[in-house]
Design a protein around this motif. Structure first.
Motif, PDB file in Angstrom:
ATOM      1  N   LEU A 123      26.333  95.296  24.021  1.00 52.36           N
ATOM      2  CA  LEU A 123      27.110  94.399  24.451  1.00 52.36           C
ATOM      3  C   LEU A 123      26.168  93.247  25.246  1.00 52.36           C
ATOM      4  O   LEU A 123      26.621  92.570  26.249  1.00 52.36           O
ATOM      5  N   ASP A 124      24.906  93.230  24.952  1.00 48.65           N
ATOM      6  CA  ASP A 124      23.781  92.275  25.479  1.00 48.65           C
ATOM      7  C   ASP A 124      23.556  92.464  27.109  1.00 48.65           C
ATOM      8  O   ASP A 124      22.998  91.535  27.740  1.00 48.65           O
ATOM      9  N   CYS A 125      24.020  93.900  27.391  1.00 54.95           N
ATOM     10  CA  CYS A 125      23.630  93.891  29.090  1.00 54.95           C
ATOM     11  C   CYS A 125      23.560  95.227  29.459  1.00 54.95           C
ATOM     12  O   CYS A 125      23.981  96.154  28.756  1.00 54.95           O
ATOM     13  N   ASN A 181      24.175  84.791  36.185  1.00 55.88           N
ATOM     14  CA  ASN A 181      23.197  85.681  35.017  1.00 55.88           C
ATOM     15  C   ASN A 181      23.454  87.219  35.389  1.00 55.88           C
ATOM     16  O   ASN A 181      24.001  87.885  34.776  1.00 55.88           O
ATOM     17  N   ASP A 182      23.009  87.472  36.910  1.00 59.92           N
ATOM     18  CA  ASP A 182      23.066  88.632  37.386  1.00 59.92           C
ATOM     19  C   ASP A 182      24.382  88.652  38.245  1.00 59.92           C
ATOM     20  O   ASP A 182      24.842  87.703  38.787  1.00 59.92           O
ATOM     21  N   ARG A 183      25.072  89.845  38.090  1.00 62.54           N
ATOM     22  CA  ARG A 183      26.232  90.006  38.945  1.00 62.54           C
ATOM     23  C   ARG A 183      26.280  91.339  39.383  1.00 62.54           C
ATOM     24  O   ARG A 183      26.039  92.494  39.085  1.00 62.54           O
ATOM     25  N   SER A 209      24.887  94.155  36.993  1.00 70.05           N
ATOM     26  CA  SER A 209      24.707  94.154  35.776  1.00 70.05           C
ATOM     27  C   SER A 209      23.977  92.828  35.516  1.00 70.05           C
ATOM     28  O   SER A 209      24.335  91.866  36.104  1.00 70.05           O
ATOM     29  N   PHE A 210      23.350  92.589  34.385  1.00 67.49           N
ATOM     30  CA  PHE A 210      22.681  91.360  33.804  1.00 67.49           C
ATOM     31  C   PHE A 210      22.356  91.562  32.345  1.00 67.49           C
ATOM     32  O   PHE A 210      22.172  92.694  31.737  1.00 67.49           O
ATOM     33  N   PRO A 211      22.193  90.412  31.740  1.00 69.99           N
ATOM     34  CA  PRO A 211      21.849  90.246  30.331  1.00 69.99           C
ATOM     35  C   PRO A 211      20.455  90.823  30.123  1.00 69.99           C
ATOM     36  O   PRO A 211      19.590  90.495  30.981  1.00 69.99           O
ATOM     37  N   ILE A 212      20.224  91.530  28.975  1.00 70.47           N
ATOM     38  CA  ILE A 212      18.709  92.183  28.768  1.00 70.47           C
ATOM     39  C   ILE A 212      18.800  92.398  27.289  1.00 70.47           C
ATOM     40  O   ILE A 212      19.899  93.246  26.806  1.00 70.47           O
ATOM     41  N   SER A 213      17.587  92.546  26.640  1.00 72.52           N
ATOM     42  CA  SER A 213      17.813  93.212  25.411  1.00 72.52           C
ATOM     43  C   SER A 213      17.922  94.579  25.239  1.00 72.52           C
ATOM     44  O   SER A 213      17.821  95.266  26.200  1.00 72.52           O
ATOM     45  N   ALA A 271      32.107  91.354  29.575  1.00 75.23           N
ATOM     46  CA  ALA A 271      30.572  91.460  29.639  1.00 75.23           C
ATOM     47  C   ALA A 271      29.749  90.175  29.339  1.00 75.23           C
ATOM     48  O   ALA A 271      28.775  90.120  29.496  1.00 75.23           O
ATOM     49  N   GLN A 272      30.695  89.171  28.887  1.00 72.97           N
ATOM     50  CA  GLN A 272      29.852  88.021  28.448  1.00 72.97           C
ATOM     51  C   GLN A 272      30.324  86.966  29.629  1.00 72.97           C
ATOM     52  O   GLN A 272      29.133  86.468  30.136  1.00 72.97           O
ATOM     53  N   PHE A 273      31.590  86.780  29.818  1.00 70.94           N
ATOM     54  CA  PHE A 273      31.787  85.794  30.631  1.00 70.94           C
ATOM     55  C   PHE A 273      31.577  85.852  32.407  1.00 70.94           C
ATOM     56  O   PHE A 273      31.200  85.291  33.189  1.00 70.94           O
TER      57      PHE A 273
END
Length: 483
Positions: free
Chosen positions: A268-270, A302-304, A320-324, A460-462
């Motif tokens: 889920l990209d995070c 971005n980070d939450r 939580s944060f987006p990451i590869s 997980a996206q918004f």
């Protein structure tokens, strides 16, 4: 097993008045009954030219005998009824598996709960969870959380500077329409505490088998399902009429009956970093956000960071944060020290966040990439015989809507209730359990959980976008739909 600190009644049994369902159905009014009979007569006289009327059913109401829990206290523990019910093999002793075992116990359904861990404390079973829809269902498992859960009464959303952009809950002094009520508060509890409170009811029961790692199973037309376990380095075999996979997102049961290619893990990209901080470590930090009654989140688009009460003397945070996916796996593999350093680096925000991060012990920190799976469909179960799944084995979801444990508990109660409702009145041994109970259970489970899986994936996206910072005094998911 440790002594449970939650209040539990020693023995419970399914309520006879409602057959363990917690609800009863009212009798049809005479007018409704007569109308149906007239419509049925017209159908029969027409030779099928007019539609067959739908048989009316009385409205459901809460059973007064058990107050909607489906169980009542009893002096003696219930005895399994092997002549009436199938023997259920439950694979996995997490929240969902434990809940199913206890729900079967109350309804005299024979079962064995198999857990691969050697004991209760063999490994971490997660951090905190929030009981929402399942808070009432917990009472239906004979667990009373009077002094166990921590209740939150307000929820705040901040920018990184500390400006409030959203607030809701009974503890928020805002104007409400005349006559409106405050919604029920959520209950926050340590996952292991809840699990222990459920498993405590099995202490006098020999149906809990630790140290059993499932290897495989196969269905036999004459002797049910034969299972193979690895126990102390040796192969042990056992039999059951029904196998239930409650063994998590990487379920061994699921891998054997449903192709991994048809529903693989979906990143889920995070990723999340979790920590538990004792309030004693924050003695010199003055903040009303640490009052053990407040849930707050802070984000920058971005980070939450999400912070909630964990116990009366500690709090839990989730960053939580987006990451590869590759970077997420690499970071989680570096260990607790690296995870704490990453969390501190990403959150130089308003008080008390930096202090909270600094005071969290490294041994109370973990991190992992976030996955779910595509939704299953009932047709995917049709060929797997007397085997089914529940909880994360059936419908894994991200942690961002707090629904994983809630849905697993509801799954467990649903399955036990359907077994208790159908098996005493159906020739399940000849019809097969799939036709007798499993199709109904899976249809209900997948229908109920579908929106939770989708909502968790959407979150997980918004939650890692500017949407989370839009002003509105309601949960971010609801706020999002207005823009």
């Amino acid at each position: 097993m440790k002594e449970s600190t939650a209040q539990t009644q020693s023995n419970w049994i399914a309520c006879e008045d409602c057959h363990g369902r917690g609800k009863k159905r009212r009798k049809l009014a005479k007018k409704t009954r007569l109308h149906y009979q007239r419509q049925l007569e017209l159908f029969e006289k027409s030779g099928g030219q007019v539609p067959l009327p739908i048989r009316p059913r009385g409205h459901l109401y809460t059973c007064p005998s058990c107050e909607g829990t489906g169980i009542v206290s009893t002096d003696n523990p219930p005895t399994a009824d092997s002549s009436t019910y199938p023997h259920v093999a439950i694979i996995g002793g997490g929240i969902g598996g434990a809940a199913l075992a206890v729900a079967c116990l109350h309804r005299k359904i024979p079962f064995t709960l198999y857990e691969r861990d050697l004991n209760f404390d063999a490994r971490s079973q997660g951090y905190g969870l929030t009981l929402q829809q399942a808070s009432k269902a917990i009472r239906g498992l004979g667990v009373i959380l009077d002094d166990q859960g921590v209740i939150s009464i307000r929820h705040l959303v901040h920018t990184t500077s500390g400006r409030v952009v959203g607030q809701w809950g009974g503890g928020i002094p805002v104007l409400r329409p005349e006559g409106s009520s405050i919604k029920r508060s959520n209950i926050h509890i340590a996952r292991q505490s809840l699990r222990l409170s459920i498993l405590a009811q099995l202490e006098q029961n020999d149906s809990l088998q630790w140290g059993h790692q499932l290897l495989d199973f196969k269905q036999n037309d004459t002797s049910g399902i034969e299972m193979s376990f690895l126990v102390n380095g040796e192969i042990k075999r056992a039999h059951a009429d029904l196998v239930v996979g409650a063994d998590g997102i990487r379920s061994t049961v699921r891998k054997q009956v449903i192709s991994e290619d048809s529903s693989p893990l979906r990143y889920l990209d995070c990723m999340v970093i979790l920590g538990i901080c004792p309030l004693a470590g924050l003695n010199h930090t003055d903040s009303d956000l640490l009052d053990s009654a407040t849930v707050f989140q802070t984000a920058n688009g971005n980070d939450r960071l999400y912070v909630m009460p964990y116990t009366v003397d500690s709090i839990m945070w989730q960053l939580s944060f987006p990451i590869s996916e590759a970077d997420a796996l690499d970071l989680s593999a570096k260990g607790r020290k690296a995870l704490k350093e990453e969390a501190c680096l990403r959150t130089p925000w308003h008080a008390p966040i930096p202090q909270l991060m600094a005071a969290t012990p490294e041994d109370k920190i973990s991190g992992y990439p976030v996955y779910d799976r595509e939704l299953l469909h009932t047709e995917q179960f049709d060929h797997i015989g007397d085997v089914t799944l529940l909880g994360d084995a059936a419908h894994p979801m991200s942690p961002f809507k707090g629904q994983g444990a809630n849905q697993a508990i509801l799954d467990a109660l649903s399955l036990a209730q359907i077994i208790a409702k159908e098996c005493p009145f159906s020739p399940w041994k000849t019809l097969g359990l799939r036709k007798t109970i499993l199709k109904e259970f899976e249809k209900e489970m997948l229908s109920r959980s579908a929106s939770k899986v989708k909502g968790s994936a959407d979150a997980a996206q918004f939650l890692h976008s500017d949407i989370v910072l839009q002003e509105g005094n309601e949960p971010r998911g609801r706020c999002r739909t207005k823009f």
